[in-house]
Design a protein around this motif. Structure first.
Motif, PDB file in Angstrom:
ATOM      1  N   GLU A  72      -8.274  21.268 -22.303  1.00 47.28           N
ATOM      2  CA  GLU A  72      -8.887  22.224 -23.301  1.00 47.28           C
ATOM      3  C   GLU A  72      -9.954  23.344 -23.404  1.00 47.28           C
ATOM      4  N   LEU A  73     -10.842  23.412 -21.598  1.00 43.33           N
ATOM      5  CA  LEU A  73     -11.625  23.746 -21.313  1.00 43.33           C
ATOM      6  C   LEU A  73     -12.201  24.561 -20.676  1.00 43.33           C
ATOM      7  N   ALA A  74     -11.630  25.776 -20.529  1.00 39.73           N
ATOM      8  CA  ALA A  74     -12.025  26.345 -18.983  1.00 39.73           C
ATOM      9  C   ALA A  74     -12.926  26.694 -18.425  1.00 39.73           C
ATOM     10  N   ILE A  75     -14.446  25.971 -18.748  1.00 38.94           N
ATOM     11  CA  ILE A  75     -15.395  25.875 -17.698  1.00 38.94           C
ATOM     12  C   ILE A  75     -15.456  24.793 -17.189  1.00 38.94           C
ATOM     13  N   PRO A  76     -16.377  24.721 -15.845  1.00 40.08           N
ATOM     14  CA  PRO A  76     -16.364  23.861 -15.432  1.00 40.08           C
ATOM     15  C   PRO A  76     -17.817  22.713 -15.863  1.00 40.08           C
ATOM     16  N   PHE A  77     -17.087  21.301 -15.202  1.00 35.51           N
ATOM     17  CA  PHE A  77     -18.835  20.318 -15.771  1.00 35.51           C
ATOM     18  C   PHE A  77     -18.587  19.196 -14.905  1.00 35.51           C
ATOM     19  N   THR A  78     -19.697  18.544 -14.912  1.00 38.53           N
ATOM     20  CA  THR A  78     -20.022  17.866 -14.511  1.00 38.53           C
ATOM     21  C   THR A  78     -20.109  16.215 -15.270  1.00 38.53           C
ATOM     22  N   VAL A  79     -19.762  15.113 -14.687  1.00 40.03           N
ATOM     23  CA  VAL A  79     -19.629  14.015 -15.101  1.00 40.03           C
ATOM     24  C   VAL A  79     -20.900  12.899 -14.295  1.00 40.03           C
ATOM     25  N   GLY A  80     -21.963  12.536 -15.251  1.00 39.98           N
ATOM     26  CA  GLY A  80     -22.932  11.367 -14.167  1.00 39.98           C
ATOM     27  C   GLY A  80     -22.375  10.136 -15.935  1.00 39.98           C
ATOM     28  N   GLY A  81     -23.356   9.184 -14.497  1.00 40.58           N
ATOM     29  CA  GLY A  81     -23.581   7.690 -15.098  1.00 40.58           C
ATOM     30  C   GLY A  81     -22.738   6.719 -14.600  1.00 40.58           C
ATOM     31  N   GLY A  82     -22.916   6.181 -14.012  1.00 40.03           N
ATOM     32  CA  GLY A  82     -22.240   5.187 -14.123  1.00 40.03           C
ATOM     33  C   GLY A  82     -21.532   4.953 -12.807  1.00 40.03           C
ATOM     34  N   ILE A  83     -21.636   6.335 -12.332  1.00 41.19           N
ATOM     35  CA  ILE A  83     -20.539   6.559 -10.961  1.00 41.19           C
ATOM     36  C   ILE A  83     -20.724   5.212  -9.615  1.00 41.19           C
ATOM     37  N   ARG A  84     -20.435   4.504  -9.300  1.00 41.96           N
ATOM     38  CA  ARG A  84     -20.883   3.879  -8.041  1.00 41.96           C
ATOM     39  C   ARG A  84     -20.610   3.792  -6.830  1.00 41.96           C
ATOM     40  N   SER A  85     -18.970   4.096  -7.500  1.00 45.56           N
ATOM     41  CA  SER A  85     -18.175   3.779  -5.744  1.00 45.56           C
ATOM     42  C   SER A  85     -17.155   4.974  -5.664  1.00 45.56           C
ATOM     43  N   LEU A  86     -16.700   5.127  -4.493  1.00 46.86           N
ATOM     44  CA  LEU A  86     -15.509   6.576  -3.985  1.00 46.86           C
ATOM     45  C   LEU A  86     -14.324   5.951  -5.080  1.00 46.86           C
ATOM     46  N   GLU A  87     -13.675   5.008  -5.382  1.00 44.01           N
ATOM     47  CA  GLU A  87     -13.482   5.000  -6.507  1.00 44.01           C
ATOM     48  C   GLU A  87     -13.495   5.908  -7.660  1.00 44.01           C
ATOM     49  N   ALA A  97     -12.734  16.215 -13.932  1.00 41.22           N
ATOM     50  CA  ALA A  97     -14.190  16.824 -13.755  1.00 41.22           C
ATOM     51  C   ALA A  97     -14.185  17.751 -12.592  1.00 41.22           C
ATOM     52  N   ASP A  98     -14.956  18.678 -12.185  1.00 45.43           N
ATOM     53  CA  ASP A  98     -15.430  19.146 -11.211  1.00 45.43           C
ATOM     54  C   ASP A  98     -16.309  18.495 -10.201  1.00 45.43           C
ATOM     55  N   LYS A  99     -17.639  18.095 -11.019  1.00 48.66           N
ATOM     56  CA  LYS A  99     -18.728  17.809  -9.891  1.00 48.66           C
ATOM     57  C   LYS A  99     -18.678  16.379 -10.586  1.00 48.66           C
ATOM     58  N   VAL A 100     -19.572  15.314  -9.824  1.00 55.77           N
ATOM     59  CA  VAL A 100     -19.912  13.954  -9.686  1.00 55.77           C
ATOM     60  C   VAL A 100     -21.413  13.959  -9.927  1.00 55.77           C
ATOM     61  N   SER A 101     -22.145  13.963 -10.826  1.00 57.35           N
ATOM     62  CA  SER A 101     -23.626  13.844 -10.286  1.00 57.35           C
ATOM     63  C   SER A 101     -24.001  12.245  -9.996  1.00 57.35           C
ATOM     64  N   LEU A 102     -24.690  12.163  -9.188  1.00 58.97           N
ATOM     65  CA  LEU A 102     -24.611  10.781  -8.179  1.00 58.97           C
ATOM     66  C   LEU A 102     -26.600  10.286  -8.528  1.00 58.97           C
ATOM     67  N   ASN A 103     -27.015   9.495  -9.204  1.00 56.85           N
ATOM     68  CA  ASN A 103     -28.425   9.138  -8.918  1.00 56.85           C
ATOM     69  C   ASN A 103     -28.547   7.896  -8.373  1.00 56.85           C
ATOM     70  N   SER A 104     -28.694   6.647  -9.319  1.00 59.09           N
ATOM     71  CA  SER A 104     -28.965   5.681  -8.733  1.00 59.09           C
ATOM     72  C   SER A 104     -28.047   5.076  -7.291  1.00 59.09           C
ATOM     73  N   SER A 105     -26.671   5.597  -8.133  1.00 58.12           N
ATOM     74  CA  SER A 105     -25.725   4.421  -6.784  1.00 58.12           C
ATOM     75  C   SER A 105     -26.254   5.482  -5.584  1.00 58.12           C
ATOM     76  N   ALA A 106     -27.051   6.621  -5.826  1.00 58.33           N
ATOM     77  CA  ALA A 106     -27.043   7.874  -4.416  1.00 58.33           C
ATOM     78  C   ALA A 106     -28.341   6.976  -3.699  1.00 58.33           C
ATOM     79  N   LEU A 112     -22.846   6.981   0.109  1.00 55.99           N
ATOM     80  CA  LEU A 112     -21.679   7.209  -0.828  1.00 55.99           C
ATOM     81  C   LEU A 112     -21.496   9.551  -1.228  1.00 55.99           C
ATOM     82  N   LEU A 113     -22.873   9.274  -1.105  1.00 53.97           N
ATOM     83  CA  LEU A 113     -22.962  10.687  -1.159  1.00 53.97           C
ATOM     84  C   LEU A 113     -21.892  11.190   0.365  1.00 53.97           C
ATOM     85  N   THR A 114     -21.939  11.014   1.626  1.00 55.63           N
ATOM     86  CA  THR A 114     -20.919  11.382   2.130  1.00 55.63           C
ATOM     87  C   THR A 114     -19.651  11.148   2.086  1.00 55.63           C
ATOM     88  N   GLU A 115     -19.158   9.934   2.230  1.00 50.86           N
ATOM     89  CA  GLU A 115     -18.095  10.030   1.340  1.00 50.86           C
ATOM     90  C   GLU A 115     -17.200  10.477   0.411  1.00 50.86           C
TER      91      GLU A 115
END
Lengths: 252, 209
Positions: A72-87, A97-106, A112-115
């Motif tokens: 429904e939206l035509a602007i970019p968005f980032t999703v974070g929280g609980g993203i732990r694997s390349l899957e 989503a346009d980007k993922v944000s990685l915190n503790s998992s990174a 994981l950042l490199t993958e």
């Protein structure tokens, strides 16, 4: 030249926004898509959705949220929280989503950042860093698990390492300033901006339009993120941008 | 009917939903046979140039795209899908592209003429300078902001293909085109009003859906 970005952040728990209660003029203030639309109309340049679900079902629901927002939206968005694997990264990005944000998992597994960067390009990989000033160290220390667990990283060292590993952007939250509404943590931002050459999103401490002006002019942050001042309508994205424009800051 | 070329390298979900909002019929094709007789095509792309060329080849799309361009069928390349249309890229070592536009893809130097460093990727909303506002693709598009996110940039010896540029320490080709073949470095489906207008112009003016 690039405009300075204003980014509202939405905390989503089990598929519902948990802080958006002041938007009484929309049908359902807990609906992430409804709120996202309000922010889009106000001129938000991007959105960040932070999934704070505790349950497995909640995390599944987040993918539905991602799909709805992307539909429904035509602007970019980032999703974070609980993203732990390349899957997890693949699933989030493939659903719009346009980007993922990685915190503790990174921090726990920097590979994981490199993958993620190897697979999708570093522009899709945001490293979210929570930092608090450590008196003993005389500098800022990185925390994980929502600020509960101190790591052994100094913020500048971790920022450099994360970028070296493939992060294309840094979402830098000051734990000292978060919730204080006294302005962004300019010394922290300056320290990190001094060691990396990727865009930095300032987070933590926004309380007024002036604070955005300060972070864009004094430390040249690329973007600034805020949650409660927008959610509780203390100001709006449109007001902040109008103020910045008047003061000569380039905004969209 | 718009055919979306699905060679495993793109955020196809967002662009397909944008077409739905415009009420434009589309289908995905993983092989040329799946989308043989569409009225126009979208070539999306996210990721690395060498991987994308390899995937296009494996999916049998390289001769397909070249034939469609020659036959005058409208094609819109998005982001990496635009870069692939050029002759070659420096990304991951020298890699040949489709060669449909003159020029090559290089990494942003990250240092300007004065020797000052700047940030790469070029990420965020930047304003377009329209060089060919008379092009059908640019109907009702003004010098608006669109959302860029890229570390590699097209360099062309032929300024006639530049429909729009943006200023990020150098002139960044934002929209390029020649006759039926057009492309944008930014994602139109993530670029607000202007982006949706471009997609609409492609689908309804160029393709006449």
């Amino acid at each position: 030249m690039l405009s300075k970005r204003i980014i509202p952040c939405l905390d989503v728990k089990e598929g519902r926004v948990v802080k958006g209660i002041q938007f009484v003029d929309i049908r359902d203030a807990g609906d992430p898509v409804e709120l996202a639309k309000v922010y889009d109309e106000q001129g938000a340049d991007e959105l960040v959705f932070l999934d704070i679900s505790a349950t497995h079902e909640g995390k599944k629901t987040m993918i539905d949220v991602v799909r709805s927002v992307a539909s429904e939206l035509a602007i970019p968005f980032t999703v974070g929280g609980g993203i732990r694997s390349l899957e997890d990264i693949k699933e989030t990005l493939r659903n719009g989503a346009d980007k993922v944000s990685l915190n503790s998992s990174a921090v726990n597994r920097p590979e994981l950042l490199t993958e993620g960067a190897d697979y999708f390009g570093s522009q899709c990989i945001v490293v979210a860093i929570d930092a608090r000033y450590d008196e003993e160290w005389g500098t800022w220390r990185v925390y994980t698990r929502g600020g509960r667990t101190p790591s052994e990283w100094k913020v500048t060292e971790w920022a450099e390492e994360a970028v070296r590993r493939g992060a294309g952007e840094i979402l830098l939250t000051s734990m000292n300033k978060d919730g204080e509404k006294t302005g962004f943590d300019l010394p922290l931002l300056e320290a990190v901006q001094g060691v990396v050459n990727v865009p930095v999103i300032a987070s933590g401490g926004a309380g007024s339009s002036e604070h955005f002006y300060d972070v864009f002019t004094e430390v040249d942050a690329d973007a600034a993120l805020a949650a409660s001042i927008f959610h509780y309508k203390e100001t709006s994205v449109a007001n902040v941008k109008a103020y910045l424009k008047e003061k000569g800051v380039i905004v969209r | 009917m718009i055919g979306i070329i699905d060679y495993g390298m793109g955020n196809l979900f967002s662009v397909s939903k944008a077409l739905e909002r415009l009420k434009v019929p589309y289908k995905f094709g993983e092989r040329p046979a799946d989308i043989e007789n569409c009225d126009g095509y979208i070539l999306p792309g996210v990721g690395a140039f060498p991987d994308a060329m390899k995937a296009l080849e494996e999916h049998g799309f390289i001769p397909f795209i070249k034939e469609k361009v020659k036959a005058g069928v409208p094609i819109y390349g998005i982001c990496l899908g635009m870069q692939l249309l050029f002759e070659a890229s420096d990304e991951g070592g020298e890699t040949a592209g489709l060669g449909l536009f003159p020029g090559r893809i290089v990494r942003f130097p990250g240092v300007n003429e004065k020797g000052e460093s700047y940030k790469v990727p070029h990420m965020g909303w930047n304003k377009m300078n329209l060089l060919k506002p008379e092009e059908p693709l640019l109907s009702d598009v003004k010098e608006e902001y669109v959302y860029f996110v890229h570390s590699f940039v097209a360099q062309t010896p032929d300024p006639s293909i530049l429909y729009a540029t943006a200023d990020y320490h150098l002139d960044v080709p934002a929209i390029v085109g020649r006759n039926n073949l057009v492309a944008s470095q930014f994602h139109p489906e993530k670029s607000g009003r202007a982006g949706m207008q471009l997609l609409e112009n492609f689908c309804k003016v160029m393709v006449k859906q």
